[in-house]
Design a protein around this motif. Structure first.
Motif, PDB file in Angstrom:
ATOM      1  N   ILE A  52     -23.303  38.083  21.137  1.00  0.00           N
ATOM      2  CA  ILE A  52     -24.858  37.619  21.225  1.00  0.00           C
ATOM      3  C   ILE A  52     -24.874  36.347  20.698  1.00  0.00           C
ATOM      4  N   ASP A  53     -24.816  35.803  18.877  1.00  0.00           N
ATOM      5  CA  ASP A  53     -24.355  34.736  18.215  1.00  0.00           C
ATOM      6  C   ASP A  53     -23.548  33.255  18.738  1.00  0.00           C
ATOM      7  N   GLY A  54     -23.010  33.809  19.651  1.00  0.00           N
ATOM      8  CA  GLY A  54     -22.132  32.834  20.479  1.00  0.00           C
ATOM      9  C   GLY A  54     -22.920  32.421  21.028  1.00  0.00           C
ATOM     10  N   LEU A  55     -23.317  33.141  21.772  1.00  0.00           N
ATOM     11  CA  LEU A  55     -23.625  32.759  23.477  1.00  0.00           C
ATOM     12  C   LEU A  55     -24.850  31.728  23.573  1.00  0.00           C
ATOM     13  N   ALA A  56     -25.825  32.503  22.396  1.00  0.00           N
ATOM     14  CA  ALA A  56     -26.689  31.930  22.053  1.00  0.00           C
ATOM     15  C   ALA A  56     -26.541  30.182  21.594  1.00  0.00           C
ATOM     16  N   ARG A  57     -25.484  30.746  20.649  1.00  0.00           N
ATOM     17  CA  ARG A  57     -25.332  28.978  20.396  1.00  0.00           C
ATOM     18  C   ARG A  57     -25.139  28.545  21.344  1.00  0.00           C
ATOM     19  N   ARG A  58     -24.027  28.577  22.190  1.00  0.00           N
ATOM     20  CA  ARG A  58     -24.500  28.155  23.830  1.00  0.00           C
ATOM     21  C   ARG A  58     -25.234  27.404  24.367  1.00  0.00           C
ATOM     22  N   LEU A  59     -25.907  28.731  24.908  1.00  0.00           N
ATOM     23  CA  LEU A  59     -26.857  28.395  25.501  1.00  0.00           C
ATOM     24  C   LEU A  59     -28.487  27.507  24.611  1.00  0.00           C
ATOM     25  N   LEU A  60     -28.457  27.382  24.183  1.00  0.00           N
ATOM     26  CA  LEU A  60     -29.858  26.833  22.803  1.00  0.00           C
ATOM     27  C   LEU A  60     -29.159  25.896  21.937  1.00  0.00           C
ATOM     28  N   GLU A  68     -33.093  27.241  14.019  1.00  0.00           N
ATOM     29  CA  GLU A  68     -33.991  27.694  15.085  1.00  0.00           C
ATOM     30  C   GLU A  68     -33.541  28.782  15.727  1.00  0.00           C
ATOM     31  N   VAL A  69     -32.157  28.996  16.572  1.00  0.00           N
ATOM     32  CA  VAL A  69     -31.361  29.746  17.313  1.00  0.00           C
ATOM     33  C   VAL A  69     -31.214  30.640  16.700  1.00  0.00           C
ATOM     34  N   ASP A  70     -30.725  30.830  15.566  1.00  0.00           N
ATOM     35  CA  ASP A  70     -30.870  31.716  14.570  1.00  0.00           C
ATOM     36  C   ASP A  70     -32.214  32.742  14.326  1.00  0.00           C
ATOM     37  N   GLU A  71     -33.267  32.408  13.988  1.00  0.00           N
ATOM     38  CA  GLU A  71     -34.101  33.629  14.439  1.00  0.00           C
ATOM     39  C   GLU A  71     -34.203  33.499  15.253  1.00  0.00           C
ATOM     40  N   ALA A  72     -34.198  32.740  16.253  1.00  0.00           N
ATOM     41  CA  ALA A  72     -34.437  33.332  17.981  1.00  0.00           C
ATOM     42  C   ALA A  72     -33.736  34.869  17.773  1.00  0.00           C
ATOM     43  N   THR A  73     -32.306  34.514  17.343  1.00  0.00           N
ATOM     44  CA  THR A  73     -31.722  35.903  18.007  1.00  0.00           C
ATOM     45  C   THR A  73     -31.727  36.385  16.359  1.00  0.00           C
ATOM     46  N   GLY A  74     -31.973  36.249  15.177  1.00  0.00           N
ATOM     47  CA  GLY A  74     -31.862  37.413  14.499  1.00  0.00           C
ATOM     48  C   GLY A  74     -31.956  39.022  14.613  1.00  0.00           C
ATOM     49  N   GLY A  75     -33.126  38.707  15.025  1.00  0.00           N
ATOM     50  CA  GLY A  75     -33.270  40.239  15.321  1.00  0.00           C
ATOM     51  C   GLY A  75     -32.901  40.910  16.498  1.00  0.00           C
ATOM     52  N   LEU A  76     -32.398  39.964  17.387  1.00  0.00           N
ATOM     53  CA  LEU A  76     -32.381  40.583  18.673  1.00  0.00           C
ATOM     54  C   LEU A  76     -29.987  41.083  17.734  1.00  0.00           C
ATOM     55  N   ALA A 222     -27.081  42.252  44.905  1.00  0.00           N
ATOM     56  CA  ALA A 222     -27.133  40.488  44.900  1.00  0.00           C
ATOM     57  C   ALA A 222     -26.682  41.277  42.993  1.00  0.00           C
ATOM     58  N   ALA A 223     -26.247  40.300  42.247  1.00  0.00           N
ATOM     59  CA  ALA A 223     -25.677  40.722  41.324  1.00  0.00           C
ATOM     60  C   ALA A 223     -25.506  39.421  40.014  1.00  0.00           C
ATOM     61  N   LEU A 224     -26.203  38.992  39.381  1.00  0.00           N
ATOM     62  CA  LEU A 224     -25.719  38.117  38.647  1.00  0.00           C
ATOM     63  C   LEU A 224     -25.504  38.473  36.924  1.00  0.00           C
ATOM     64  N   SER A 225     -24.263  37.703  37.097  1.00  0.00           N
ATOM     65  CA  SER A 225     -23.064  37.645  35.764  1.00  0.00           C
ATOM     66  C   SER A 225     -23.128  36.765  34.852  1.00  0.00           C
ATOM     67  N   LEU A 226     -23.308  37.031  33.092  1.00  0.00           N
ATOM     68  CA  LEU A 226     -23.328  35.895  32.138  1.00  0.00           C
ATOM     69  C   LEU A 226     -21.885  36.421  31.676  1.00  0.00           C
ATOM     70  N   GLU A 227     -20.727  35.572  32.311  1.00  0.00           N
ATOM     71  CA  GLU A 227     -18.952  36.164  31.586  1.00  0.00           C
ATOM     72  C   GLU A 227     -18.884  35.009  30.818  1.00  0.00           C
ATOM     73  N   ASP A 228     -17.737  35.136  29.855  1.00  0.00           N
ATOM     74  CA  ASP A 228     -17.074  34.712  28.747  1.00  0.00           C
ATOM     75  C   ASP A 228     -15.854  33.744  28.555  1.00  0.00           C
ATOM     76  N   GLN A 229     -15.043  34.614  29.258  1.00  0.00           N
ATOM     77  CA  GLN A 229     -13.625  35.019  30.215  1.00  0.00           C
ATOM     78  C   GLN A 229     -13.276  34.575  31.623  1.00  0.00           C
ATOM     79  N   PRO A 230     -12.315  34.018  31.537  1.00  0.00           N
ATOM     80  CA  PRO A 230     -11.780  32.857  30.616  1.00  0.00           C
ATOM     81  C   PRO A 230     -12.420  31.379  30.447  1.00  0.00           C
ATOM     82  N   ARG A 231     -13.557  31.283  30.885  1.00  0.00           N
ATOM     83  CA  ARG A 231     -14.702  30.329  30.619  1.00  0.00           C
ATOM     84  C   ARG A 231     -16.382  31.031  30.298  1.00  0.00           C
ATOM     85  N   PRO A 232     -16.616  30.033  29.826  1.00  0.00           N
ATOM     86  CA  PRO A 232     -18.298  30.519  29.703  1.00  0.00           C
ATOM     87  C   PRO A 232     -18.701  30.120  31.219  1.00  0.00           C
ATOM     88  N   THR A 233     -19.171  31.119  32.254  1.00  0.00           N
ATOM     89  CA  THR A 233     -20.004  31.587  33.406  1.00  0.00           C
ATOM     90  C   THR A 233     -20.966  32.246  33.741  1.00  0.00           C
TER      91      THR A 233
END
Length: 516
Positions: A52-60, A68-76, A222-233
């Motif tokens: 979740i931390d890695g995804l948050a850094r990429r997305l945010l 701000e990223v750390d504050e936004a994702t810390g609780g989750l 419909a299926a919406l997926s967040l993939e991280d391998q082999p590329r974040p997609t």
């Protein structure tokens, strides 16, 4: 049953009913006992692989600072880690209209070594301090059908009173995204499709004229997926009723993206957003439509408008902060018959504390003001300990500062300004007019100072003040508070000579708002 109570919790999973698959079977089977005839969507999170931390850094990262990223994702992040420590490997949200507008039910399948009681406390807030640590708390938890359930009493009663039903659409949707750590599956029931068609016969906006049945009947799931391998997609797979329906859905997708691009094309700040729209892959294979976007590109799609919205909100908060400082200045003047000096001094004339400290009593911070030793400098052992307690009114939300206790709200210092130093200036001395004289400036981060320190922006006495470092918190310029209580946005292109006119209290210069 009231909030935060655990109901029917056991420490071991209940064996599956005859004919059901074991709890460690494929994920579709694990959540199937909780899917009803009217279940609309299922969100699945693979806790064992989610970073979740890695995804948050990429997305945010495109529109938030690392802090701000750390504050936004810390609780989750701590919430997810707690579930992992309790042995949870998968987490589901099951969206059924019967549970809305409240929280959908949550389901955590039991696996070997999982602690149902601990998982229940995490989901339903049964532990001390859990409400503060975790972002969501369901009112009721129970263990049955091989999983920990979290939801309302009504949802629990509904599930206990019915047998699971087969929903082939969800089974097929689960298979589509592969092993993505996050996936959202949508499979409307026949009744839900009919309701949509009755309420919205045709699609709105840029798709006007297209019957809504192109979606309601053309899409099976419909299926919406967040993939991280082999590329974040980010991948959206839509199963159509047949190939012609898939082609029609492709046309709708292209038309929709084209409309968004046309709407944003005239805005230079949205140029990157428009280019990223072109990078989204849209393809049809048989009766399957897929839209694929690189994760960083998807973040940019979200980030461009969000950056604008966040900056607008931050700039508005900055304006409000400066207005409060201006009002406090005038309240100070009303009591002391002058504006505060730029800094206080000791008997020998050595600077002690900034004007910001002396405004505290007029900013509803009397208690903090009373803690200062006014006869000691800002960095004395006692006063230095108070730097970390800087009130939020001194913090520009757009300033990316590495340390706590720093402020970019500075007054212009110089012999011809409102703040020449230890001397005090009165309203009557501002003969240029309060609407033409700068009070407070939101300087750039390079000029930030500890808020208690007797340091500000040195305006000097030349015809053209040095504006280096004055900008940086807001794109295109900075906020400045004037002595009449107004706050205006001064452009980076402002002529330095005009700046000088705005700084002096009795220069006699003539100029208008078009000059800045």
């Amino acid at each position: 049953m009231t909030s935060l109570l655990l109901a029917v919790l056991t420490t071991a999973p209940i064996p599956p009913a005859p004919g059901q698959e074991a709890p460690d079977a494929p994920r579709a089977s694990a959540v199937a006992p909780f899917v009803g005839e009217e279940t609309f969507a299922v969100l699945h999170v693979d806790l064992s692989s989610l970073d979740i931390d890695g995804l948050a850094r990429r997305l945010l990262a495109g529109f938030m600072t690392p802090r701000e990223v750390d504050e936004a994702t810390g609780g989750l992040s701590s919430w997810v880690e707690s579930l992992r420590e309790a042995g949870a490997r998968s987490f589901f949200l099951v969206v059924d209209p019967a549970d809305l507008p409240g929280l959908p039910i949550a389901v955590v399948p039991m696996t070997e070594g999982a602690d149902a009681e601990a998982i229940g406390r995490i989901l339903c807030g049964g532990g001390e301090g859990a409400d503060a640590a975790f972002p969501v708390s369901w009112p009721t938890c129970a263990t049955f059908r091989g999983a920990v359930f979290a939801g309302t009493d009504a949802a629990l009663g509904r599930l206990r009173g019915r047998e699971p039903v087969a929903r082939p659409g969800f089974d097929a949707a689960f298979a589509a995204p592969g092993d993505a750590p996050v996936r959202l599956l949508i499979a409307p029931s026949d009744d839900q499709r009919r309701v949509v068609e009755e309420m919205l016969p045709a699609l709105p906006g840029p798709l006007e004229g297209t019957p809504v049945s192109a979606l309601s009947r053309g899409m099976r799931w419909a299926a919406l997926s967040l993939e991280d391998q082999p590329r974040p997609t980010l991948r959206l797979a839509i199963q159509a009723a047949d190939e012609p329906a898939a082609r029609q859905l492709e046309d709708l997708a292209r038309d929709g993206l084209g409309w968004v691009k046309a709407e944003t094309g005239g805005d230079a700040s949205m140029a990157e957003f428009a280019r990223d729209l072109d990078r989204i892959e849209i393809r049809v294979e048989g009766n399957r439509l897929e839209l694929v976007a690189d994760l960083e590109q998807a973040a940019a799609l979200v980030g461009a408008p969000l950056r604008r919205a966040r900056e607008a909100a931050k700039r508005a908060q900055c304006v409000n902060n400066i207005k409060q400082l201006g009002l406090a200045m005038h309240n100070y003047h009303e009591r002391h018959k002058s504006f505060p000096p730029a800094y206080s001094t000791d008997a020998e004339g050595r600077p002690l504390l900034s004007w910001r400290v002396h405004l505290l009593a007029f900013l509803e911070e009397q208690t903090l003001f009373d803690e200062f030793h006014l006869d000691e400098p800002w960095d004395s052992p006692h006063n230095a300990a108070l730097i970390s307690r800087m009130p939020d009114v001194f913090r520009c939300p757009s300033a990316n500062l590495a340390e706590d206790g720093l402020t970019t709200y500075l007054v212009p210092r110089g012999e011809s300004t409102i703040f020449p130093g230890a001397e005090r200036v009165t309203l009557k001395e501002i003969t240029d007019g309060t609407s033409n004289t700068v009070f407070v400036i939101d300087a750039g981060p390079d000029l930030a100072v500890p808020w208690t320190r007797p340091a500000d922006w040195e305006a000097g006495e030349g015809d053209e003040p040095d504006l280096g470092g004055l900008f940086g918190n807001h794109p295109g310029g900075t906020n400045a508070g004037f002595a009449d209580g107004s706050v205006r946005f001064l452009r980076e292109e402002i002529d330095p000579g005009t700046w000088r006119k705005l700084l002096t209290i009795a220069g006699g210069e003539a100029f208008g708002p078009d000059d800045y």
